[in-house]
Design a protein around this motif. Structure first.
Motif, short mmCIF file in Angstrom:
data_model
loop_
_atom_site.label_atom_id
_atom_site.label_comp_id
_atom_site.label_asym_id
_atom_site.label_seq_id
_atom_site.Cartn_x
_atom_site.Cartn_y
_atom_site.Cartn_z
N LYS A 115 0.80 -1.23 0.00
CA LYS A 115 0.00 0.00 0.00
C LYS A 115 0.84 1.28 0.00
O LYS A 115 0.50 2.26 -0.64
CB LYS A 115 -0.94 0.01 1.21
CG LYS A 115 -2.12 -0.90 1.03
CD LYS A 115 -3.24 -0.17 0.32
CE LYS A 115 -4.22 -1.06 -0.41
NZ LYS A 115 -4.32 -2.46 -0.05
N HIS A 116 1.94 1.27 0.76
CA HIS A 116 2.65 2.53 0.96
C HIS A 116 3.81 2.72 0.00
O HIS A 116 4.74 3.48 0.28
CB HIS A 116 3.14 2.61 2.40
CG HIS A 116 2.04 2.41 3.39
ND1 HIS A 116 1.02 3.32 3.54
CD2 HIS A 116 1.77 1.40 4.24
CE1 HIS A 116 0.18 2.87 4.46
NE2 HIS A 116 0.60 1.71 4.89
N LYS B 26 -10.48 -2.60 2.90
CA LYS B 26 -10.43 -2.10 1.53
C LYS B 26 -9.51 -0.89 1.42
O LYS B 26 -8.71 -0.78 0.51
CB LYS B 26 -11.84 -1.74 1.05
CG LYS B 26 -12.26 -2.60 -0.14
CD LYS B 26 -13.56 -2.16 -0.70
CE LYS B 26 -14.05 -3.18 -1.72
NZ LYS B 26 -15.48 -3.08 -1.92
N GLY B 28 -7.18 -0.26 3.39
CA GLY B 28 -5.84 -0.62 3.81
C GLY B 28 -5.34 0.24 4.93
O GLY B 28 -4.29 0.87 4.84
N PRO B 30 -3.39 1.28 8.19
CA PRO B 30 -2.03 0.85 8.45
C PRO B 30 -1.95 -0.52 9.11
O PRO B 30 -1.19 -1.37 8.68
CB PRO B 30 -1.51 1.94 9.39
CG PRO B 30 -2.33 3.13 9.10
CD PRO B 30 -3.66 2.63 8.59
N ASP B 33 -3.15 -3.60 6.97
CA ASP B 33 -2.19 -3.80 5.88
C ASP B 33 -0.91 -4.42 6.43
O ASP B 33 -0.33 -5.31 5.83
CB ASP B 33 -1.87 -2.46 5.22
CG ASP B 33 -0.96 -2.64 4.03
OD1 ASP B 33 -1.38 -3.35 3.10
OD2 ASP B 33 0.15 -2.10 4.05
N ALA B 36 -1.42 -8.13 6.94
CA ALA B 36 -1.51 -8.89 5.69
C ALA B 36 -0.13 -9.01 5.02
O ALA B 36 0.15 -9.99 4.35
CB ALA B 36 -2.50 -8.21 4.75
#
Lengths: 302, 332
Positions: A115-116, B26, B28, B30, B33, B36
């Protein structure tokens, strides 16, 4: 054959021939200029000291002798040997560690499900835009991390470069995503995909970045001059040479007094210089192939 | 911007718990995420630590640009505001910083223009010469200087130009001319330094340009050949125009770094030779001398900060220019 060709064809052939002739001359000259200084060094190191003092350096050895090398091995043998070991150690450790961290980061930054990735990429990129510069970096390494008098002061600061991280990331982006997706379905974890799928497929990038990093470590003299100036047993090859050269040339630069007898021998300095560069010069025609292919891939924007 | 985000979060609070969890996943958040993709975070931590330590932590040291640095007090040295900058900028056109900036920029402009010119010429010629073996050998030889250290380059320069047995003075005397004292003559060094820089980077740059030329569609050349274009015409009307975007982008990028000098090159060739500094001192060599010779940490840091700020402004300007000219290739 030629007489049967139309007139324009002959003219064109002439033009091509003239052009090729001049191209080859120009390219040969450029190549020659790139090699000649090394020939001067080689022939100087194989000349006798008295001839060099009398006539200066020349393209062919004057009074051919291995004397300079003999003196270097006898008087400096152990010093140079130790410096070789230091440089090889620093190069090996730095390159392996640097490659590991660079490739892991490049892999993560290339993952669309991380994500980041954009934030982290900017975090890395920002360091090329604005930096503290030489003195604040010195302060951190010497005073905050206390790495003075340690070989880690050479190894750690040279581990990564933003350029290498992005080069690796761009290279991975060229690998089909389906390959990683299918290994994930087969039950492979993120690290396993990196280690067993990605790394073997990125050999050219690994080779290029590894060579860049190794070359930088091998040629480094600067960090020794900041952090290991008093630790003679930890001097690397380039810094040892730097000290040998600086002593003499400063004397010559600062005064025009010529003290030939008291100065370390000129041919000896050249012999040392060649010993220091030797491995790189022998190795580089092979390394160049990887540089070229890696650079071409890396310069393709991903 | 911040206000908007908070407002959105507040709106989403009355959602049922199950829906909220799904939404979090959805988006994400912190923590989800992290769970996961734990492995990703562990794999990237060494790099984060590296850049924090060696790139972000030093930024704190920039504070010393505003202090009268005292080795025993470190960051607690007395704050003096802009006094260090006043010293560096004092005297307008005679100021230290003006001399350093002028030298740094002039050298870099010469490096950029002449290096690229030589590299492009070599790449174009290498493409046109049909003898494969010759191309490979000459390319390898041109790449040679790139691989040796600046210490060796410094030693080569010294052996070429020193007064007593330097190659050039050797040639001068054998031709019946007077010896020339290079190490006491300021005007020759800009020429020598620029030539050495071109020499060292020739192989590397040639490879980059050659790769770009090799990417040009071969059928364009064939069509031109059928139409009767000579080699020179093909270079002028195919290679150069198609190479133009690469050239311009590379040029614009190097302008961003125009205040960063080739410290290694200058220091190994000139060193701390006071006689030559008027024409060879650049910001980096000034900072290095401040750190290792004069121990004026505050002035060195101030000069470094000036260099970084000026450099950043240049990068931003250049990026804006690139974006206008060619959006595809802008940096951000």
């Amino acid at each position: 054959m030629t007489h049967s060709r139309p007139k324009t064809k002959i003219k064109r052939d002439m033009g091509v021939r003239v052009f090729d002739f001049f191209s080859i001359i120009i390219l040969s000259l450029a190549a020659l200029i790139c090699v000649i200084p090394f020939i001067f060094m080689l022939s100087g190191s194989l000349s006798s000291e008295s001839e060099v003092v009398r006539n200066g350096y020349s393209l062919l050895p004057q009074g051919f002798t291995f004397e300079a090398y003999r003196v270097v091995f006898n008087s400096l043998g152990s010093t140079i040997g130790r410096a070789y070991l230091v440089t090889m150690y620093v190069t090996a450790v730095g390159t392996v560690l640097g490659l590991l961290i660079t490739s892991m980061s490049g892999y993560v930054l290339s993952r669309p499900d991380f994500k980041h990735r954009n934030k982290v990429a900017f975090f890395v990129y920002f360091t090329t835009l604005f930096s503290g510069g030489m003195i604040p970096t010195y302060m951190v390494v010497a005073n905050v991390l206390n790495l003075n008098h340690s070989l880690w002061a050479i190894i750690l600061p040279g581990l990564l470069s933003p350029f290498n991280v992005f080069l690796f990331r761009n290279f991975i982006k060229g690998i089909p995503e389906a390959l990683m997706e299918s290994s994930r379905i087969d039950g492979a974890g993120d690290f396993r995909i990196y280690w067993q799928i990605t790394l073997p497929l990125t050999k050219p990038a690994i080779a290029t970045i590894g060579l860049f990093t190794a070359l930088a470590y091998w040629n480094n003299w600067f960090n020794y001059s900041l952090y290991l100036i008093t630790d003679k047993d930890k001097w690397g090859l380039q810094y040892l040479l730097y000290r040998m050269l600086a002593r003499v040339s400063d004397a010559v630069r600062d005064s025009q007094i010529v003290m030939v007898q008291q100065m370390p021998s000129e041919t000896m300095k050249l012999a040392t210089a060649l010993l220091v560069t030797g491995p790189v010069l022998l190795f580089y025609p092979f390394a160049q192939r990887y540089f070229v292919s890696g650079l071409v891939v890396g310069s393709v924007k991903g | 911007m911040k206000g908007e985000v908070i407002a959105l979060n507040q709106v989403s609070t009355p959602m049922p718990d199950t829906l909220k969890k799904k939404a979090l996943k959805k988006r994400g958040a912190p923590f989800t995420d992290f769970r996961a993709h734990k492995v990703y975070y562990f794999m990237i931590i060494p790099m984060i630590i590296y850049f924090v330590l060696f790139s972000y932590l030093p930024l704190a040291g920039l504070y010393n640009a505003f202090t009268d640095y005292d080795f025993s007090k470190g960051l607690l040295s007395p704050f003096v505001g802009l006094k260090n900058f006043e010293f560096l900028f004092h005297g307008g056109m005679d100021s230290i910083i003006w001399k350093l900036t002028r030298n740094t920029i002039l050298y870099n402009v010469a490096f950029i223009v002449l290096s690229n010119l030589c590299q492009i010429t070599m790449a174009v010629l290498l493409k046109e010469v049909a003898m494969k073996k010759f191309v490979r050998v000459s390319q390898t030889l041109m790449f040679m200087p790139y691989f040796v250290s600046m210490v060796i380059i410094g030693s080569i320069v010294y052996n070429l130009f020193n007064y007593n047995y330097g190659v050039f003075n050797n040639i001068f005397t054998s031709l019946g001319f007077e010896k020339f004292d290079f190490y006491r003559t300021t005007w020759v060094w800009p020429i020598i330094i620029v030539v050495i820089e071109i020499w060292k980077g020739l192989g590397y740059g040639t490879v980059i340009y050659l790769a770009s030329i090799m990417g040009i569609d071969e059928s364009i050349y064939e069509a031109a050949y059928v139409d009767g274009a000579s080699k020179l015409q093909r270079i002028r009307h195919i290679t150069i125009p198609l190479l133009k975007p690469t050239i311009i982008v590379l040029l614009l990028f190097s302008i961003g770094g125009i205040l960063r000098g080739q410290f290694d090159l200058f220091w190994n060739i000139i060193g701390n030779n006071g006689l030559l500094l008027t024409t060879t001192d650049i910001i980096d060599t000034y900072v290095y001398r401040a750190l290792t010779v004069n121990f004026s940490i505050n002035l060195g840091t101030a000069a470094g900060l000036y260099q970084s700020l000026f450099g950043l402004a240049l990068v931003l300007t250049v990026n804006a220019v690139i974006r206008k000219f060619d959006n595809e290739n802008s940096l951000f």
